[in-house]
Motif scaffolding. Structure first.
Motif, PDB file in Angstrom:
ATOM      1  N   ARG A  98       7.507 -17.011  83.213  1.00 44.68           N
ATOM      2  CA  ARG A  98       6.408 -17.954  82.971  1.00 44.68           C
ATOM      3  C   ARG A  98       5.414 -17.933  84.142  1.00 44.68           C
ATOM      4  O   ARG A  98       4.210 -17.920  83.945  1.00 44.68           O
ATOM      5  CB  ARG A  98       6.985 -19.355  82.757  1.00 44.68           C
ATOM      6  CG  ARG A  98       5.963 -20.408  82.408  1.00 44.68           C
ATOM      7  CD  ARG A  98       6.577 -21.756  82.023  1.00 44.68           C
ATOM      8  NE  ARG A  98       7.615 -22.212  82.934  1.00 44.68           N
ATOM      9  CZ  ARG A  98       8.927 -22.213  82.672  1.00 44.68           C
ATOM     10  NH1 ARG A  98       9.377 -21.773  81.516  1.00 44.68           N
ATOM     11  NH2 ARG A  98       9.790 -22.658  83.565  1.00 44.68           N
ATOM     12  N   ARG A 102       1.508 -16.819  83.841  1.00 45.20           N
ATOM     13  CA  ARG A 102       0.429 -17.719  84.289  1.00 45.20           C
ATOM     14  C   ARG A 102      -0.437 -17.068  85.365  1.00 45.20           C
ATOM     15  O   ARG A 102      -1.659 -17.229  85.367  1.00 45.20           O
ATOM     16  CB  ARG A 102       1.020 -19.022  84.825  1.00 45.20           C
ATOM     17  CG  ARG A 102       1.515 -19.945  83.755  1.00 45.20           C
ATOM     18  CD  ARG A 102       2.047 -21.224  84.360  1.00 45.20           C
ATOM     19  NE  ARG A 102       2.611 -22.082  83.344  1.00 45.20           N
ATOM     20  CZ  ARG A 102       3.540 -22.982  83.577  1.00 45.20           C
ATOM     21  NH1 ARG A 102       4.017 -23.157  84.798  1.00 45.20           N
ATOM     22  NH2 ARG A 102       4.002 -23.718  82.598  1.00 45.20           N
ATOM     23  N   TYR A 131       5.121 -16.158  75.109  1.00 45.57           N
ATOM     24  CA  TYR A 131       3.699 -16.037  74.752  1.00 45.57           C
ATOM     25  C   TYR A 131       3.259 -17.222  73.890  1.00 45.57           C
ATOM     26  O   TYR A 131       2.235 -17.843  74.149  1.00 45.57           O
ATOM     27  CB  TYR A 131       3.425 -14.729  74.004  1.00 45.57           C
ATOM     28  CG  TYR A 131       3.790 -13.484  74.768  1.00 45.57           C
ATOM     29  CD1 TYR A 131       3.534 -13.369  76.134  1.00 45.57           C
ATOM     30  CD2 TYR A 131       4.399 -12.414  74.139  1.00 45.57           C
ATOM     31  CE1 TYR A 131       3.880 -12.219  76.832  1.00 45.57           C
ATOM     32  CE2 TYR A 131       4.740 -11.265  74.832  1.00 45.57           C
ATOM     33  CZ  TYR A 131       4.486 -11.177  76.178  1.00 45.57           C
ATOM     34  OH  TYR A 131       4.824 -10.038  76.868  1.00 45.57           O
ATOM     35  N   ALA A 134       2.825 -20.383  75.759  1.00 47.89           N
ATOM     36  CA  ALA A 134       1.658 -20.355  76.643  1.00 47.89           C
ATOM     37  C   ALA A 134       0.345 -20.407  75.862  1.00 47.89           C
ATOM     38  O   ALA A 134      -0.729 -20.359  76.461  1.00 47.89           O
ATOM     39  CB  ALA A 134       1.690 -19.099  77.523  1.00 47.89           C
TER      40      ALA A 134
END
Length: 160
Positions: A98, A102, A131, A134
């Motif tokens: 993650r 980011r 994905y 996010a």
């Protein structure tokens, strides 16, 4: 959160990345050697002519050990492409993936891209869940024969 850090990709990382992609995808997906060859071509292209202002690669490391990679490259003037996102099994489920995603998306936004795209396979369920969480959207999914196996290829996108 992990204690790993992200550092810029260096040319001496390329052999490790090719070997890791080849070994992990052969073991986990049954891919043939053509996948490692594709990774080698992508890295050679990046090393030969990437724009350091708008394109970047990162290596995740912890205690001097490489754990993974992620790259942001230009698809066109407004669209960045996420490439070579890899996280070794020993580094998964710690928030590092993650963090890498980011970081890559933040770089693309700061570099002036309005959108990012990526290409993957349906079998990468954990990555696809990351994905989706996010904010990425699945654009297309189709059966293909690639790297010596039958796969479901996916295209994803996100507006930055």
């Amino acid at each position: 959160m992990t204690t790993a850090t992200l550092r810029p990709f260096r040319a001496d990382d390329a052999p490790w990345l090719v070997a890791q992609h080849g070994a992990l995808y052969a073991r986990d997906e049954g891919f043939d050697a053509s996948f490692a060859e594709l990774v080698e071509e992508i890295l050679a292209d990046f090393a030969a002519g990437h724009d350091p202002v708008r394109e970047r690669g990162w290596i995740a490391e912890e205690a001097g050990q490489r754990l993974g990679s992620i790259f942001c490259v230009a698809q066109d003037g407004q669209t960045a492409k996420l490439r070579l996102f890899l996280l070794l099994p020993c580094a998964r489920r710690r928030g590092l993936g993650r963090h890498m995603l980011r970081t890559c998306m933040g770089f693309a936004r700061a570099a002036g891209y309005g959108r990012m795209v990526l290409w993957t396979h349906e079998s990468h369920a954990a990555a696809c869940a990351l994905y989706r969480a996010a904010g990425w959207r699945l654009l297309d999914s189709k059966p293909v024969r690639s790297f010596g196996v039958d796969l479901v290829e996916q295209s994803w996108s996100i507006d930055l």
